[in-house]
Design an enzyme around this catalytic site. Structure first.
Site, PDB file in Angstrom:
ATOM      1  N   ALA A 104       0.728  -1.294  -0.025  1.00  0.00           N
ATOM      2  CA  ALA A 104       0.182   0.102  -0.131  1.00  0.00           C
ATOM      3  C   ALA A 104       0.889   1.269  -0.195  1.00  0.00           C
ATOM      4  CB  ALA A 104      -0.929  -0.075   1.253  1.00  0.00           C
ATOM      5  N   ILE A 133       2.021   2.083  -7.010  1.00  0.00           N
ATOM      6  CA  ILE A 133       0.708   1.973  -7.389  1.00  0.00           C
ATOM      7  C   ILE A 133      -0.233   2.093  -6.191  1.00  0.00           C
ATOM      8  CG2 ILE A 133      -0.698   0.073  -8.081  1.00  0.00           C
ATOM      9  CD1 ILE A 133       1.650  -1.415  -9.647  1.00  0.00           C
ATOM     10  N   ARG A 191      10.180  -5.192 -11.835  1.00  0.00           N
ATOM     11  CA  ARG A 191      11.202  -5.455 -12.509  1.00  0.00           C
ATOM     12  C   ARG A 191      11.845  -4.172 -12.748  1.00  0.00           C
ATOM     13  NH1 ARG A 191       9.747  -6.421 -18.966  1.00  0.00           N
ATOM     14  NH2 ARG A 191       7.536  -5.115 -18.723  1.00  0.00           N
ATOM     15  N   ASN A 214       9.255 -12.819  -5.865  1.00  0.00           N
ATOM     16  CA  ASN A 214       7.927 -12.631  -5.557  1.00  0.00           C
ATOM     17  C   ASN A 214       6.942 -13.867  -5.432  1.00  0.00           C
ATOM     18  OD1 ASN A 214       8.587  -9.934  -5.847  1.00  0.00           O
ATOM     19  ND2 ASN A 214       7.799  -9.646  -7.841  1.00  0.00           N
ATOM     20  N   GLN A 264       0.071 -15.104   1.676  1.00  0.00           N
ATOM     21  CA  GLN A 264      -0.895 -14.505   1.409  1.00  0.00           C
ATOM     22  C   GLN A 264      -2.375 -15.426   1.073  1.00  0.00           C
ATOM     23  OE1 GLN A 264       0.248 -11.305  -1.254  1.00  0.00           O
ATOM     24  NE2 GLN A 264       1.590 -10.230   0.832  1.00  0.00           N
ATOM     25  N   GLY A 322       0.895  -7.754  -8.381  1.00  0.00           N
ATOM     26  CA  GLY A 322       2.320  -8.181  -8.411  1.00  0.00           C
ATOM     27  C   GLY A 322       2.558  -9.022  -9.559  1.00  0.00           C
ATOM     28  N   ASN A 323       3.793  -8.883 -10.002  1.00  0.00           N
ATOM     29  CA  ASN A 323       4.243  -9.694 -11.357  1.00  0.00           C
ATOM     30  C   ASN A 323       5.237 -10.811 -10.681  1.00  0.00           C
ATOM     31  OD1 ASN A 323       3.109  -8.825 -13.724  1.00  0.00           O
ATOM     32  ND2 ASN A 323       4.426  -6.988 -13.531  1.00  0.00           N
ATOM     33  N   ASP A 336      -3.301  -4.133 -20.105  1.00  0.00           N
ATOM     34  CA  ASP A 336      -3.117  -4.520 -21.387  1.00  0.00           C
ATOM     35  C   ASP A 336      -4.402  -4.166 -22.369  1.00  0.00           C
ATOM     36  OD1 ASP A 336      -0.447  -5.818 -20.568  1.00  0.00           O
ATOM     37  OD2 ASP A 336      -2.034  -7.013 -19.500  1.00  0.00           O
ATOM     38  N   ARG A 359      -4.239  -0.406 -23.008  1.00  0.00           N
ATOM     39  CA  ARG A 359      -3.191  -0.086 -23.838  1.00  0.00           C
ATOM     40  C   ARG A 359      -3.732  -0.350 -25.243  1.00  0.00           C
ATOM     41  NH1 ARG A 359       1.455  -2.835 -19.882  1.00  0.00           N
ATOM     42  NH2 ARG A 359       1.894  -0.764 -18.855  1.00  0.00           N
ATOM     43  N   HIS A 399       0.221 -12.337 -18.593  1.00  0.00           N
ATOM     44  CA  HIS A 399       0.601 -10.608 -18.561  1.00  0.00           C
ATOM     45  C   HIS A 399       1.959 -10.276 -18.672  1.00  0.00           C
ATOM     46  CE1 HIS A 399       0.787  -6.521 -17.586  1.00  0.00           C
ATOM     47  NE2 HIS A 399       1.625  -6.828 -16.547  1.00  0.00           N
TER      48      HIS A 399
HETATM   49  P1  NAD Z   1       6.699  -0.766  -5.502  1.00  0.00           P
HETATM   50  O1  NAD Z   1       8.228  -1.186  -5.355  1.00  0.00           O
HETATM   51  O2  NAD Z   1       7.010   0.842  -5.657  1.00  0.00           O
HETATM   52  O3  NAD Z   1       5.873  -0.994  -4.420  1.00  0.00           O
HETATM   53  C1  NAD Z   1       5.747  -2.290  -3.908  1.00  0.00           C
HETATM   54  C2  NAD Z   1       5.289  -2.307  -2.429  1.00  0.00           C
HETATM   55  O4  NAD Z   1       5.131  -3.551  -2.136  1.00  0.00           O
HETATM   56  C3  NAD Z   1       6.605  -1.792  -1.538  1.00  0.00           C
HETATM   57  O5  NAD Z   1       6.025  -0.672  -0.719  1.00  0.00           O
HETATM   58  C4  NAD Z   1       6.717  -2.973  -0.677  1.00  0.00           C
HETATM   59  O6  NAD Z   1       7.461  -2.790   0.536  1.00  0.00           O
HETATM   60  C5  NAD Z   1       5.714  -3.631  -0.613  1.00  0.00           C
HETATM   61  N1  NAD Z   1       5.884  -4.918  -0.470  1.00  0.00           N
HETATM   62  C6  NAD Z   1       6.687  -5.998  -0.894  1.00  0.00           C
HETATM   63  N2  NAD Z   1       6.502  -7.390  -0.349  1.00  0.00           N
HETATM   64  C7  NAD Z   1       5.396  -7.363   0.349  1.00  0.00           C
HETATM   65  C8  NAD Z   1       4.668  -8.208   1.171  1.00  0.00           C
HETATM   66  N3  NAD Z   1       4.954  -9.323   1.323  1.00  0.00           N
HETATM   67  N4  NAD Z   1       3.600  -7.810   1.629  1.00  0.00           N
HETATM   68  C9  NAD Z   1       3.130  -6.515   1.551  1.00  0.00           C
HETATM   69  N5  NAD Z   1       3.745  -5.550   0.731  1.00  0.00           N
HETATM   70  C10 NAD Z   1       4.937  -6.006   0.184  1.00  0.00           C
HETATM   71  O7  NAD Z   1       6.013  -1.251  -6.669  1.00  0.00           O
HETATM   72  P2  NAD Z   1       4.927  -0.924  -7.551  1.00  0.00           P
HETATM   73  O8  NAD Z   1       5.432   0.006  -8.562  1.00  0.00           O
HETATM   74  O9  NAD Z   1       3.968  -0.446  -6.709  1.00  0.00           O
HETATM   75  O10 NAD Z   1       4.479  -2.300  -8.366  1.00  0.00           O
HETATM   76  C11 NAD Z   1       4.071  -3.386  -7.247  1.00  0.00           C
HETATM   77  C12 NAD Z   1       4.090  -4.533  -8.484  1.00  0.00           C
HETATM   78  O11 NAD Z   1       2.910  -4.589  -9.206  1.00  0.00           O
HETATM   79  C13 NAD Z   1       5.393  -5.045  -9.068  1.00  0.00           C
HETATM   80  O12 NAD Z   1       5.463  -6.374  -9.002  1.00  0.00           O
HETATM   81  C14 NAD Z   1       5.017  -4.559 -10.514  1.00  0.00           C
HETATM   82  O13 NAD Z   1       5.643  -5.175 -11.451  1.00  0.00           O
HETATM   83  C15 NAD Z   1       3.658  -5.067 -10.751  1.00  0.00           C
HETATM   84  N6  NAD Z   1       2.483  -4.223 -11.745  1.00  0.00           N
HETATM   85  C16 NAD Z   1       1.638  -5.175 -12.457  1.00  0.00           C
HETATM   86  C17 NAD Z   1       0.986  -4.559 -13.316  1.00  0.00           C
HETATM   87  C18 NAD Z   1      -0.011  -5.349 -14.178  1.00  0.00           C
HETATM   88  O14 NAD Z   1      -0.681  -4.709 -15.134  1.00  0.00           O
HETATM   89  N7  NAD Z   1      -0.310  -6.544 -13.706  1.00  0.00           N
HETATM   90  C19 NAD Z   1       1.246  -3.395 -13.489  1.00  0.00           C
HETATM   91  C20 NAD Z   1       2.203  -2.580 -13.030  1.00  0.00           C
HETATM   92  C21 NAD Z   1       2.973  -3.126 -12.094  1.00  0.00           C
HETATM   93  C1  LMR Z   2       3.332  -3.299 -16.761  1.00  0.00           C
HETATM   94  O1  LMR Z   2       2.767  -3.831 -17.603  1.00  0.00           O
HETATM   95  O2  LMR Z   2       3.469  -1.918 -16.931  1.00  0.00           O
HETATM   96  C2  LMR Z   2       3.802  -3.953 -15.376  1.00  0.00           C
HETATM   97  O3  LMR Z   2       3.551  -5.290 -15.608  1.00  0.00           O
HETATM   98  C3  LMR Z   2       5.028  -3.449 -15.096  1.00  0.00           C
HETATM   99  C4  LMR Z   2       6.009  -4.183 -15.943  1.00  0.00           C
HETATM  100  O4  LMR Z   2       6.994  -4.865 -15.422  1.00  0.00           O
HETATM  101  O5  LMR Z   2       6.140  -4.102 -16.980  1.00  0.00           O
END
Ligand code: NAD
Ligand code: LMR
Length: 335
Positions: free
Chosen positions: A12, A16, A92, A105, A112, A130-131, A159, A162, A187
C-alpha cells in the site's frame, strides 16, 4: 448507506498504492455511495512510510473512507476483507522480464493465499497485480483451500486499455469507440492482444484500420512491450495506469457495472478448459462480468491460425512459469 466494504491492499505504500488508494477512497472503484474500510498491508521496514500515506488519506477528508487499518501481518490485514488487492511485490528493472521476478515474488503469495482463506470474508474476491501476476495468482489460489477458485484473478486490464488506446489512435477515433478487445494468455511479452475480434464503432478493427502489417507488427509489439517501454522512459514501472486499470477491473467485476451487451473485458482467471487452455492455469480471457462479483468466459470466438499460435505460445509460457514454482503450489488449493 450500505454496509462498508473492506478492501485490503498489499504494497500500500508503493507506487501503485499511492495512485490507487485515493481512487478507492473517493468511490471511483466501488461506487459513490459505498463506504470503504481500507486495510493496508506493508512489510515492517515500510510501515513508517505507510503511516505517512494514511496521514495523507486522512487529509483528503474523503467522506466515503470510514476507517483505515494498517498492518504488517496479512492475517490481521485481510481480516473480514471483501476484496483483497495483492499489489505488494518487487517490480522489474530495465532489461528484465516480469518472469525474472518469479522466485523473489512467488513466495509472498503462499502465505497471503493461506491468510485469505483463513481470515477474509467467505465471499472474498482477489485481484493480483504483483508480477508475474498470472503465476502469483496461481500460487495464491493453490494455497487458499476452502475458497472457490474463480475468486482469484490477475490483472490484464492494463493491457486491454493499452490495446484500445493504440487502436483508437491509429483509427483517429475516441477510445470509447473501441470495444471487444481481448487479451489472451500471460501478462507478459507473449500476451496476445486480439485485434481480429476487436471492433471500432461497431465494425471489425481490421476493416476500419485496413493495415494488417501494422496490426501484426507495431500494434502487437507496442502492447506486448509497453511495460518495458515505460520502465525505459520513466525509470520506474507503470503506476498511474496500473492503478487506473485496477479500478476498471474491480468496478466492472463487483460494483454493479456489468459488461455492456455484446462487449467483453479482459481478466486473467482460472481456465475451465475453454479454447483448449489447460484447466486451472490462470490465463487472460475475454470475460463478461455481472457487476456482482461473477463473470463468465466468453465462448465461441474465432481464433485464426495466427491468433492460435500466439495464444498457445503464451499458454506454454504459463506452463513453464508454473513448473518453476511447483514447490509453492502445495498447501491445499481453492476448488
Ligand atoms: P513498488 O516497489 O513501488 O511498491 C511495492 C510495495 O510492495 C513496496 O512498498 C513494498 O514494501 C511492498 N511489498 C513487498 N513485499 C510485500 C509483502 N510481502 N507484503 C506487503 N507488501 C509488500 O512497486 P509498484 O510499482 O507499486 O509495483 C508493484 C507490483 O505490481 C510489481 O510487481 C509490478 O511489477 C507490478 N505491476 C503489475 C502490473 C499489471 O498490469 N499486472 C502493472 C504495473 C505493475
Ligand atoms: C506493466 O505492464 O506496466 C507492469 O507489468 C510493469 C512491468 O514490469 O512491465
Amino acid at each position: 448507506m450500505k454496509k462498508p466494504i473492506r478492501v485490503a491492499v498489499t504494497g500500500a505504500a508503493g507506487q501503485i498504492g499511492y495512485a490507487l488508494l485515493p481512487r478507492i477512497a473517493s468511490g471511483e472503484m466501488l461506487g459513490k455511495d459505498q463506504e470503504v474500510i481500507l486495510q493496508l498491508v506493508e512489510i515492517p521496514p515500510v510501515m513508517d512510510a505507510l503511516r505517512g500515506v494514511a496521514m495523507e488519506l486522512d487529509d483528503c477528508a474523503f467522506p466515503l473512507l470510514r476507517e483505515m487499518i494498517l498492518s504488517e501481518d496479512p492475517r490481521h490485514g485481510f481480516e473480514g476483507a471483501d476484496l483483497v488487492l495483492l499489489v505488494g511485490a518487487k517490480p522489474r528493472g530495465k532489461g528484465q522480464q516480469r518472469g525474472d521476478l518469479i522466485r523473489d515474488n512467488g513466495p509472498i503469495f503462499v502465505g497471503q493465499g493461506r491468510a485469505i482463506a483463513e481470515v477474509a470474508d467467505a465471499g472474498v474476491r482477489v485481484a493480483v497485480v504483483g508480477n508475474p501476476a498470472n503465476t502469483n495468482a496461481l500460487i495464491a489460489m493453490a494455497n487458499a483451500g476452502g475458497l472457490p477458485r474463480e475468486r482469484f484473478t490477475a490483472m490484464t486490464r492494463l493491457d486491454q486499455n493499452r490495446a484500445a488506446a493504440q487502436l483508437a489512435g491509429r483509427a483517429g477515433v475516441e477510445v470509447s469507440a473501441v470495444t471487444n478487445v481481448a487479451i489472451w494468455g500471460n501478462h507478459s511479452a507473449t500476451q496476445y492482444p486480439d485485434f481480429e475480434n476487436a471492433r471500432i464503432g461497431g465494425r471489425p478493427a481490421t476493416e476500419v484500420i485496413g493495415d494488417r502489417e501494422w496490426l501484426e507488427g507495431d500494434f502487437l509489439g507496442t502492447v506486448q512491450k509497453r511495460g518495458a517501454a515505460i520502465i525505459e522512459a520513466r525509470g520506474q514501472s507503470s503506476a498511474m495506469s496500473a492503478a487506473s486499470a485496477l479500478v476498471d477491473h474491480v468496478r466492472d467485476w463487483m460494483a454493479g457495472t456489468p459488461t455492456p451487451e455484446g462487449d467483453w473485458v479482459s481478466m486473467a482467471v482460472p481456465s475451465d478448459g475453454s479454447y483448449g487452455i489447460e484447466e486451472g492455469l490462470i490465463s487472460s480471457f475475454p470475460v463478461r462480468t455481472d457487476g456482482q462479483g461473477g463473470y463468465e468466459i466468453v465462448q465461441g470466438l474465432d481464433l485464426s491460425t495466427f491468433a492460435r499460435e500466439r495464444v498457445d505460445a503464451s499458454v506454454q509460457e504459463l506452463e513453464e512459469e508454473r513448473s518453476v514454482v511447483e514447490d509453492l503450489l502445495g498447501s491445499g488449493s481453492a476448488t
